[in-house]
Scaffold this active site. Sequence first.
Site, PDB file in Angstrom:
ATOM      1  N   THR A 207      12.854  16.697 -15.773  1.00  0.00           N
ATOM      2  CA  THR A 207      13.206  17.902 -16.810  1.00  0.00           C
ATOM      3  C   THR A 207      12.156  18.637 -17.474  1.00  0.00           C
ATOM      4  O   THR A 207      10.934  17.937 -17.379  1.00  0.00           O
ATOM      5  CB  THR A 207      14.175  17.478 -17.923  1.00  0.00           C
ATOM      6  OG1 THR A 207      14.410  18.552 -18.867  1.00  0.00           O
ATOM      7  CG2 THR A 207      13.432  16.287 -18.911  1.00  0.00           C
ATOM      8  N   ILE A 208      12.256  19.890 -17.790  1.00  0.00           N
ATOM      9  CA  ILE A 208      11.093  20.576 -18.564  1.00  0.00           C
ATOM     10  C   ILE A 208      11.215  20.778 -19.906  1.00  0.00           C
ATOM     11  O   ILE A 208      10.834  21.708 -20.504  1.00  0.00           O
ATOM     12  CB  ILE A 208      11.050  21.950 -17.761  1.00  0.00           C
ATOM     13  CG1 ILE A 208      12.328  22.726 -17.647  1.00  0.00           C
ATOM     14  CG2 ILE A 208      10.378  21.692 -16.577  1.00  0.00           C
ATOM     15  CD1 ILE A 208      12.282  24.075 -17.676  1.00  0.00           C
ATOM     16  N   SER A 209      12.265  19.899 -20.201  1.00  0.00           N
ATOM     17  CA  SER A 209      12.682  20.080 -21.994  1.00  0.00           C
ATOM     18  C   SER A 209      12.051  18.573 -22.340  1.00  0.00           C
ATOM     19  O   SER A 209      12.764  17.671 -22.274  1.00  0.00           O
ATOM     20  CB  SER A 209      14.253  19.958 -22.116  1.00  0.00           C
ATOM     21  OG  SER A 209      14.397  19.746 -23.361  1.00  0.00           O
ATOM     22  N   GLN A 212      15.386  16.822 -24.282  1.00  0.00           N
ATOM     23  CA  GLN A 212      16.167  16.423 -23.450  1.00  0.00           C
ATOM     24  C   GLN A 212      15.550  14.999 -22.825  1.00  0.00           C
ATOM     25  O   GLN A 212      16.325  13.710 -22.783  1.00  0.00           O
ATOM     26  CB  GLN A 212      16.407  17.203 -21.937  1.00  0.00           C
ATOM     27  CG  GLN A 212      17.021  18.283 -22.410  1.00  0.00           C
ATOM     28  CD  GLN A 212      17.626  19.275 -21.189  1.00  0.00           C
ATOM     29  OE1 GLN A 212      16.788  19.124 -20.148  1.00  0.00           O
ATOM     30  NE2 GLN A 212      18.487  19.714 -21.075  1.00  0.00           N
ATOM     31  N   CYS A 364      30.089  34.758 -20.339  1.00  0.00           N
ATOM     32  CA  CYS A 364      30.063  34.248 -19.098  1.00  0.00           C
ATOM     33  C   CYS A 364      31.592  33.447 -18.680  1.00  0.00           C
ATOM     34  O   CYS A 364      31.834  33.676 -17.554  1.00  0.00           O
ATOM     35  CB  CYS A 364      29.183  33.039 -19.252  1.00  0.00           C
ATOM     36  SG  CYS A 364      27.279  33.439 -19.224  1.00  0.00           S
TER      37      CYS A 364
END
Length: 393
Positions: A207-209, A212, A364
């Site tokens: 992940t890039i968080s 998280q 959305c």
Amino acid sequence: MNEVISEAASDGGRQGGRSSAEDALGQWLALADVRLNGDRPWDIRLLQPGVAERVLAGGSLALGEAYMDGAWSCERLDELFTRLIRARLGEGMHGLSMAWHVLRAKLLNLQSQRRAWQVGREHYDLGNDFYAAMLDARMTYTCAYWQGGDGQPPATTLDQAQEAKLDLVCRKLGLQPGMRVLDIGCGWGSFMGFAAERYGVRCVGITISEQQADLGRQRLAHLPVEFRLQDYREQDERFDRVVSLGMFEHVGHKNYPDYMAVARRCLADDGLFLLHTIGRNDTADGTDPWIDRYVFPNGELPSIARIGKAAEPHFVVEDLHNFGADYDRTLMAWHRNFEAAWPRFGAELGERFYRRWRYYLLCCAGAFRARDIQLWQWVLSPRGVAGGYRRVS
């Protein structure tokens, strides 16, 4: 109609208490059975002067910003956008902001390794408590599967629908105890936790968080799962299976070949790769300017053609499953949770954030309801499954 909009955007003169811009905007909206200052739930009610001029000049970016500013309201934004999109009205309102956005996507790699971390900081690191309040118990931030499957009845709650989706993915991958699985874009680890608990596999998630990864490690410390704070391009280990749920939307078309090459080099020759992604009906560059600026920076939705072209050198397409209509229901469930939890977060995040997030979720939902965007699950194999792949639903 474009000529009317262009002329009205620069003419603020009023005739009979209503500006020519409001007349033009009203004519445009009427094509989708939407009224200015009407009394139906999907009608737009103007709360400040100059909204029509602003929207006609600035297109979808200005429409969203004016809503965030409290300049107009609508009781059912989801129904408003369903009608606007079904009538294809956005095609006449893009303006210079959209043209510049498309040009940037053509000329620049907006999802380079340096830029890839931006969406983690600006979107996924908003706060774990906030997302926990909006999502299901496992914190699954991807489309749920409401239709049931494997002899199960349709889901009636968000928790049930998300577990049905996670189980669907596990069954499509043919998971067996002891397998090692790579999750590209693992979020808070909902898939890894489910797969480890129910199917006895070991997982590595990237992940890039930071938020998280931190929370995921805490929540799943009792299971054989590993979180790595990394870009997908750094992966070179081999796994029995590879999965990616709701991350491909951040890859960008310039990087699709590299992404598929990474998935292939990380996958055993007899393995399976499941790609779960939102997609668009046409092949085009860039994304909506408002979504890019306020929700998912540098995002881009793929088309079937672009995914297929990138997969061609590496994979056989075993299965393609579209359940995009389920994303409408998922987003509406997230919206209900968001509204119910808002009193806990309002003082910290503020009214403008509330309107931004509400607009994001409901526009959305409208786009999926109008079938303008889709949700695909692709099952890919490196060399083709011997005897053929058995479809799972």
